[in-house]
Write an enzyme that holds these catalytic residues in place. Sequence first.
Site, PDB file in Angstrom:
ATOM      1  N   ARG A 109      -5.105   6.833  -8.975  1.00 51.58           N
ATOM      2  CA  ARG A 109      -5.613   6.018  -9.457  1.00 51.58           C
ATOM      3  C   ARG A 109      -7.013   5.338  -9.016  1.00 51.58           C
ATOM      4  NH1 ARG A 109      -0.856   2.608  -9.817  1.00 51.58           N
ATOM      5  NH2 ARG A 109       1.513   4.357 -10.541  1.00 51.58           N
TER       6      ARG A 109
ATOM      7  N   PHE B 130      -1.850   9.480   2.344  1.00 49.96           N
ATOM      8  CA  PHE B 130      -2.356   9.477   3.144  1.00 49.96           C
ATOM      9  C   PHE B 130      -2.739  10.318   4.639  1.00 49.96           C
ATOM     10  CE2 PHE B 130      -5.760   5.692   2.275  1.00 49.96           C
ATOM     11  CZ  PHE B 130      -4.391   5.978  -0.012  1.00 49.96           C
ATOM     12  N   ARG B 131      -1.327  11.079   5.024  1.00 44.65           N
ATOM     13  CA  ARG B 131      -1.027  11.625   6.712  1.00 44.65           C
ATOM     14  C   ARG B 131      -2.297  12.611   6.190  1.00 44.65           C
ATOM     15  NH1 ARG B 131       5.101  11.033   4.723  1.00 44.65           N
ATOM     16  NH2 ARG B 131       4.009  11.385   3.053  1.00 44.65           N
TER      17      ARG B 131
ATOM     18  N   GLU C 217      12.575  -3.553  -2.647  1.00 47.01           N
ATOM     19  CA  GLU C 217      12.975  -3.936  -3.923  1.00 47.01           C
ATOM     20  C   GLU C 217      13.958  -3.988  -4.535  1.00 47.01           C
ATOM     21  OE1 GLU C 217      10.005  -1.110  -4.318  1.00 47.01           O
ATOM     22  OE2 GLU C 217       8.644  -2.398  -5.368  1.00 47.01           O
TER      23      GLU C 217
ATOM     24  N   ILE D 138       2.102   3.812   2.487  1.00 45.52           N
ATOM     25  CA  ILE D 138       1.004   3.206   3.848  1.00 45.52           C
ATOM     26  C   ILE D 138       0.955   1.696   4.940  1.00 45.52           C
ATOM     27  CG2 ILE D 138      -1.912   3.408   4.055  1.00 45.52           C
ATOM     28  CD1 ILE D 138      -1.602   4.542   1.195  1.00 45.52           C
ATOM     29  N   GLY D 139       1.210   0.978   3.926  1.00 43.75           N
ATOM     30  CA  GLY D 139       1.557  -0.315   5.146  1.00 43.75           C
ATOM     31  C   GLY D 139       2.279  -0.575   5.863  1.00 43.75           C
TER      32      GLY D 139
ATOM     33  N   ASN E 205       1.739   4.945  -2.463  1.00 46.26           N
ATOM     34  CA  ASN E 205       1.168   5.813  -4.250  1.00 46.26           C
ATOM     35  C   ASN E 205       0.160   4.900  -4.840  1.00 46.26           C
ATOM     36  OD1 ASN E 205       1.866   8.097  -3.399  1.00 46.26           O
ATOM     37  ND2 ASN E 205       3.691   8.158  -4.006  1.00 46.26           N
TER      38      ASN E 205
ATOM     39  N   LEU F  95       0.714  -1.194  -0.330  1.00 44.18           N
ATOM     40  CA  LEU F  95      -0.067  -0.073  -0.058  1.00 44.18           C
ATOM     41  C   LEU F  95       0.751   1.528  -0.132  1.00 44.18           C
ATOM     42  CD1 LEU F  95      -2.748  -1.109   2.662  1.00 44.18           C
ATOM     43  CD2 LEU F  95      -2.391  -2.027   0.764  1.00 44.18           C
TER      44      LEU F  95
HETATM   45  P1  ADP Z   1       5.673   4.523  -4.200  1.00 43.72           P
HETATM   46  O1  ADP Z   1       4.477   3.862  -4.785  1.00 43.72           O
HETATM   47  O2  ADP Z   1       5.657   6.168  -4.814  1.00 43.72           O
HETATM   48  O3  ADP Z   1       7.027   4.047  -3.517  1.00 43.72           O
HETATM   49  P2  ADP Z   1       5.232   5.057  -1.821  1.00 43.72           P
HETATM   50  O4  ADP Z   1       5.388   2.990  -0.909  1.00 43.72           O
HETATM   51  O5  ADP Z   1       6.941   5.454  -0.632  1.00 43.72           O
HETATM   52  O6  ADP Z   1       4.805   4.919  -2.399  1.00 43.72           O
HETATM   53  O7  ADP Z   1       4.328   5.440  -0.271  1.00 43.72           O
HETATM   54  C1  ADP Z   1       3.740   6.549  -0.306  1.00 43.72           C
HETATM   55  C2  ADP Z   1       2.787   7.203   0.372  1.00 43.72           C
HETATM   56  O8  ADP Z   1       2.861   6.818   1.669  1.00 43.72           O
HETATM   57  C3  ADP Z   1       2.469   8.749   0.661  1.00 43.72           C
HETATM   58  O9  ADP Z   1       1.763   8.913  -0.348  1.00 43.72           O
HETATM   59  C4  ADP Z   1       1.623   8.438   1.809  1.00 43.72           C
HETATM   60  O10 ADP Z   1       0.297   8.448   1.412  1.00 43.72           O
HETATM   61  C5  ADP Z   1       1.982   7.342   2.173  1.00 43.72           C
HETATM   62  N1  ADP Z   1       2.392   7.366   3.746  1.00 43.72           N
HETATM   63  C6  ADP Z   1       4.296   7.915   4.282  1.00 43.72           C
HETATM   64  N2  ADP Z   1       4.241   7.870   5.595  1.00 43.72           N
HETATM   65  C7  ADP Z   1       3.184   7.622   5.786  1.00 43.72           C
HETATM   66  C8  ADP Z   1       2.438   7.991   7.362  1.00 43.72           C
HETATM   67  N3  ADP Z   1       3.030   7.648   8.382  1.00 43.72           N
HETATM   68  N4  ADP Z   1       1.018   7.467   7.688  1.00 43.72           N
HETATM   69  C9  ADP Z   1       0.290   7.508   6.208  1.00 43.72           C
HETATM   70  N5  ADP Z   1       0.371   7.698   5.359  1.00 43.72           N
HETATM   71  C10 ADP Z   1       1.988   7.778   4.881  1.00 43.72           C
END
Ligand code: ADP
Length: 400
Positions: free
Chosen positions: A241, A284-285, A385, A332-333, A211, A209
Amino acid sequence: MKILVMNCGSSSLKYQLIDMQGEKVMAKGLVERIGIEGSKIKHDTTGKERVVIEEPMKDHKKAIELVLQVIVDKDHGAIESMDEIGAVGHRVVHGGEDFASSVIIDEAVMDALNRNIELAPLHNPPNIMGIEACKELMPNTPMVGVFDTAFHQTIPADNYIYPIPYEYYEKYKIRRYGFHGTSHKYVSIRAAELMNKDIKDLNIVTCHLGNGSSVTAIEGGKSVDTSMGFTPLEGLAMGTRSGDIDPAIIPFLMDKEGMSFDEVNNMLNKKSGVLGISGLSSDFRDLEIAAEEGNERAELALKVFTNRVKKYIAAYAAQMCRIDVLVFTAGIGENSDVIRRMVCEGLECLNIRIDDELNNGVRGKEAVLNKDLTSATIMVIPTNEELMIARDTLGLVNER
Ligand code: ADP
């Protein structure tokens, strides 16, 4: 051996230099705005201060040339000479049906990559540019391609064929491919390792979870279904998306709003998901704070998002009969205890019981989120990755 991992986007490039003895990151960096005014490299060598290099980079070759220079720079670098780089592992988004695992890149592989451009017109061309630039700059260094789609090539036809006329699969290879494969593979292997179990004995559901988001069902170490499809647009609601929608919405909107194919495509990829629902943010923040303050559309966006994740988890539980492990990873995860709790709430019927005390405050580190040993094990595992790409690269180079 030291391995350089490259992840080339259309105007950006992420890289890591990994010492495979101990799997330690020696240096990493990000190049932004390749081919655009204001190109820059942010480079970090482990144990040294960050350097920022601002210099015009008209293409990926120029960018990679500068990256290699800073990696061997005597003040800011991590190694003395480029000869120390034993191999380069390239992330490639789409391997189509040609690649079910990583490969050493030769002419035949380059031909197949070029053939697959049709399937990933935005992603594969910059990946190919990165490979070509590295081949020119390091002609004697072996190059390996690691595909986002490869891990999902074990998905059976009854899960990858779309219910549209079969001839479109035959003619254009329209089918589910799935993405984020390197991440789903890494966290599933790591989950089994942490549990001290053979992955062959586990049914795992991995939730990547970020972007972009996807969920995968992994039976005995093999991907058997995943939520992304022919493109990364299918499945969960994401930052921007839409994920799954009724396909009939597309011609309806084209008619009502006079939208072109490009405009609809742009709307579904860039203006939808939690951004589209909340009208506020894709991050999500921001949404969690707004929902906390009473913003109803932010709250709705979070609920739509988590309901979708639950639906996929339940579907995969039904496919595999039981879930032994549920893994959360990516931005997010790994970081949001709120989303993890919302996803697990109501899944007790599937033997999923998250423990609030163990969940609250867990950010960016490996953790188990349930106490009850008879329930499915719920874990946070930060994805890696780059390390997975480096391991595959090392394995293939050693086999030669
Ligand atoms: P990508 O798919 O670009 O690699 P990431 O896996 O880095 O993305 O995820 C980025 C997303 O994670 C951000 O847009 C944000 O929504 C979420 N995120 C990062 N830190 C937090 C947090 N502390 N709480 C909630 N969501 C977060």
